[in-house]
Design an enzyme around this catalytic site. Structure first.
Site, mmCIF file in Angstrom:
data_model
loop_
_atom_site.group_PDB
_atom_site.id
_atom_site.type_symbol
_atom_site.label_atom_id
_atom_site.label_comp_id
_atom_site.label_asym_id
_atom_site.label_seq_id
_atom_site.Cartn_x
_atom_site.Cartn_y
_atom_site.Cartn_z
ATOM 1 N N HIS A 1 0.826 3.671 8.415
ATOM 2 C CA HIS A 1 -0.108 4.599 9.063
ATOM 3 C C HIS A 1 0.718 5.573 9.891
ATOM 4 C CE1 HIS A 1 -3.710 2.334 8.038
ATOM 5 N NE2 HIS A 1 -3.133 1.229 8.479
ATOM 6 N N HIS B 1 0.859 -1.186 0.000
ATOM 7 C CA HIS B 1 0.000 0.000 0.000
ATOM 8 C C HIS B 1 0.897 1.238 0.000
ATOM 9 C CE1 HIS B 1 -3.733 -2.263 0.810
ATOM 10 N NE2 HIS B 1 -2.920 -3.098 1.448
ATOM 11 N N ASP C 1 2.118 -6.912 2.556
ATOM 12 C CA ASP C 1 0.928 -6.116 2.907
ATOM 13 C C ASP C 1 1.367 -4.847 3.653
ATOM 14 O OD1 ASP C 1 -1.658 -5.251 3.087
ATOM 15 O OD2 ASP C 1 -2.322 -6.769 4.519
ATOM 16 N N HIS D 1 -3.019 -12.427 1.683
ATOM 17 C CA HIS D 1 -2.643 -12.600 3.096
ATOM 18 C C HIS D 1 -3.376 -13.724 3.824
ATOM 19 C CE1 HIS D 1 -6.119 -10.014 3.247
ATOM 20 N NE2 HIS D 1 -5.447 -8.893 3.080
ATOM 21 N N ARG E 1 -0.283 4.411 -0.531
ATOM 22 C CA ARG E 1 -1.075 5.515 0.071
ATOM 23 C C ARG E 1 -1.243 6.747 -0.800
ATOM 24 N NH1 ARG E 1 -3.344 1.912 3.117
ATOM 25 N NH2 ARG E 1 -2.361 1.484 5.123
ATOM 26 N N ASN F 1 -6.413 0.853 -3.042
ATOM 27 C CA ASN F 1 -7.305 1.527 -2.073
ATOM 28 C C ASN F 1 -6.737 2.870 -1.640
ATOM 29 O OD1 ASN F 1 -5.243 0.263 -0.626
ATOM 30 N ND2 ASN F 1 -6.496 -0.026 1.198
HETATM 31 ZN ZN LIG Z 1 -3.463 -5.087 1.833
HETATM 32 ZN ZN LIG Z 2 -6.220 -6.977 2.816
#
Ligand SMILES: [Zn+2]
Ligand SMILES: [Zn+2]
Length: 432
Positions: A309, A62, A305, A232, A64, A94
Site C-alpha cells: 500500500h 498481491h 500475503d 493465512h 496490484r 483482487n
Molecule cells: Zn491476500
Molecule cells: Zn486474505
C-alpha cells in the site's frame, strides 16, 4: 546457453530428500547433475558455507497491477520477489479489474514475461468480478493457465457458490484458496478481539470469524471431494480444526505468514497501521499454536500475503488505513531468525514449506532440484546479519512492521531458468 557450476554448497532439496554438500551443475537452463567437478564450465559460483535450495515459491502475493500501480506493479513486485529469494510467485486476483477472464490472465502473464524477473502463476477469481454472486468461467480460466481460485481480499461467502466452485475445480484438479472470514463478526474491526483490544479501546475481530469459515470450507470440501487451501491461518481454533480434518483425510492444506508467527496483538499498542492486517495479529497463545502447527506439519506452507500500500494510504488513522503489509523481502530472514535459529523447524522442513509444498498444492513443476528440472535456485547465506531498511526495498511500497529489525540470513544469489537474476547488494530503490 551457458553452463554454471554452483560449487561446494549445502544442497537442501526436500523433494529428493537431499541434504549434503555437493557441486550442482546447471546447463541450458536446467539442473544437469550433482557431484560434478569444476572443469571448464562457463561460470562458477562459490557456495561454500551457503545453502543451495530449490528456488523459493510464494503462493500468496498481491501484485496490484492492473489498477493500483501506485502501490506495486508486476515489474516491481517480481523484483521484490527475487530480492527475497523467490523464483516463483502466485498472484491474487483482487486487482482492478479483477482477474476473472482469460484475457486478464493473459495480461498478467504478458506483463510478467516483459518484466523478466521471476515466474508468475495466476490465481483467478472464484466469482465473476469477485462479487460472490456468480461463478467465474473456471474451465476457461484453467485453460488460460490459472493454477487455483480465490476471491482473496474477501471470502467466498455464499456456501452454495462455494460448493459449486469445489465441484468445478475438482474436474480440473485445482484448489480453492479461501480467505476465511465471517464478515458479520469482523465488521468495523481493526485488530484481534481480546484483552488487548479492550485495553486499547479498539474495535476487535474475533478469532471465531476465522474458525467458523474454516470449518464450513472443510465441511464443503469433504462433502464434494474438492481441495481447500486455507489462506493465512492465524488462530489456534482453525489450526485445531485443520489438524482434525487432515487426520480424517479431508483434502485440506494451509499456509501461514511470518507476521502471524512473529508478532502478537500487543504490537497495536503503537497504534501504527503497519500492524493492521487481515486476519489480524492474534494473541500469544495463538502464536504458540501456530508454531506447533508449523512443527507438526499441520501448516504446509509459509507465504507472505505481500500486500503493498502506498505510504499516503497507510499513514491514515488506524481505522481508515487499509489492511496488509509487504512481505516478500523480509520473509526468508524472519523464517531463519524466528523458526530455524530457535530450532522450531530444521532447514529441510522450512525449505519444504517454501518450495515443494506450495508447488504440490498449485500443481506446478517447480520446487525441486531434480535433474532435468528448470534451474530455479536460491543460494542462501544463513549467517548474514542485516537490518530491515524499507528505503532499500525493491517493492514500490514500504509498509512493513519490521523496519529496523535485525534479521539473520538472506538470499544471496537467485537463479531463474539458469540465469542469475539477483545478487545481494544489487540495485535498490536508492540506486535507480
Ligand atoms: Zn491476500
Ligand atoms: Zn486474505
Amino acid at each position: 546457453m551457458a553452463s554454471i557450476l554452483i560449487k561446494n554448497g549445502r544442497i537442501i532439496d526436500p523433494s529428493q530428500g537431499i541434504d549434503r554438500v555437493s557441486n550442482l551443475l546447471i546447463r541450458d537452463g536446467k539442473i544437469a547433475g550433482y557431484d560434478v567437478p569444476q572443469n571448464g564450465q562457463d561460470r562458477m559460483i562459490d557456495a561454500t558455507d551457503k545453502i543451495v535450495s530449490p528456488g523459493l515459491i510464494d503462493m500468496h502475493v498481491h501484485l496490484r497491477e492492473p489498477g493500483r500501480e501506485e502501490d506495486e506493479t508486476i515489474e516491481t513486485g517480481t523484483a521484490a520477489a527475487l530480492a527475497g529469494g523467490f523464483t516463483s510467485i502466485a498472484c491474487m486476483p483482487n486487482t482492478d479489474p479483477p482477474i476473472d477472464t482469460q484475457a486478464s490472465v493473459e495480461f498478467i502473464q504478458q506483463q510478467a514475461a516483459r518484466a523478466g524477473n521471476c515466474n508468475v502463476y495466476v490465481v483467478a477469481c472464484v466469482s465473476k468480478d469477485r462479487e460472490g454472486n456468480e461463478l467465474a468461467e473456471i474451465g476457461q480460466l484453467c485453460r488460460a493457465g490459472a493454477v487455483g481460485f480465490s476471491d482473496d481480499g474477501a471470502p467466498v461467502y455464499d456456501p452454495e457458490l462455494m460448493r459449486r466452485a469445489f465441484e468445478y475445480c475438482l474436474m480440473f484438479d485445482r484448489p480453492i484458496l479461501n480467505h476465511a472470514e465471517v464478515r458479520e463478526l469482523t465488521r468495523g474491526g481493526v485488530m484481534h478481539e481480546g484483552l488487548m483490544s479492550m485495553i486499547l479501546g479498539l474495535p476487535g475481530m474475533p478469532a471465531a470469524a476465522e474458525d467458523v469459515m474454516v470449518s464450513r470450507d472443510i465441511l464443503l470440501a469433504e462433502a464434494t471431494g474438492g481441495r481447500i487451501h486455507v489462506q493465512h491461518v492465524s488462530t489456534r481454533g482453525s489450526i485445531e480444526i485443520i489438524r482434525r480434518a487432515k487426520a480424517r483425510e479431508v483434502r485440506v492444506t494451509t499456509e501461514i505468514c511470518p507476521h502471524h508467527f512473529t508478532l502478537t496483538d500487543e504490537s497495536l499498542r503503537s497504534f501504527d497501521s503497519n500492524f493492521k492486517m487481515s486476519p489480524p495479529l492474534r494473541g500469544r497463545r495463538d502464536v504458540e499454536v501456530c508454531l506447533a502447527g508449523l512443527a507438526d506439519g499441520t501448516i504446509d506452507v509459509i507465504c507472505t500475503d505481500h500486500a503493498p500500500h502506498a505510504a499516503e494510504k497507510k499513514m491514515r488513522e488506524l481505522d481508515q488505513a487499509p489492511f496488509g503489509i509487504v512481505g516478500l523481502e523480509t520473509c526468508l530472514g524472519l523464517v531463519i531468525t524466528n523458526l530455524i535459529e530457535p530450532g522450531i523447524l530444521d532447514w529441510p522442513t522450512a525449505i519444504a514449506k517454501m518450495t515443494m509444498n506450495p508447488a504440490q498444492i498449485l500443481g506446478i513443476p517447480k520446487g525441486t532440484l531434480s535433474v532435468g528440472a528448470d534451474a530455479d535456485v536460491t543460494i542462501i547465506d544463513p549467517d548474514a546479519r542485516w537490518i530491515v531498511d524499507p528505503e532499500r526495498f525493491h517493492s514500490k511500497s514500504a509498509n512493513t512492521p519490521f523496519a529496523g529489525w535485525e534479521l539473520r540470513g538472506r538470499a544471496e544469489t537467485v537463479l531463474v531458468g539458469g540465469e542469475v537474476k539477483y545478487q545481494v547488494g544489487q540495485r535498490s530503490k536508492q540506486l535507480i
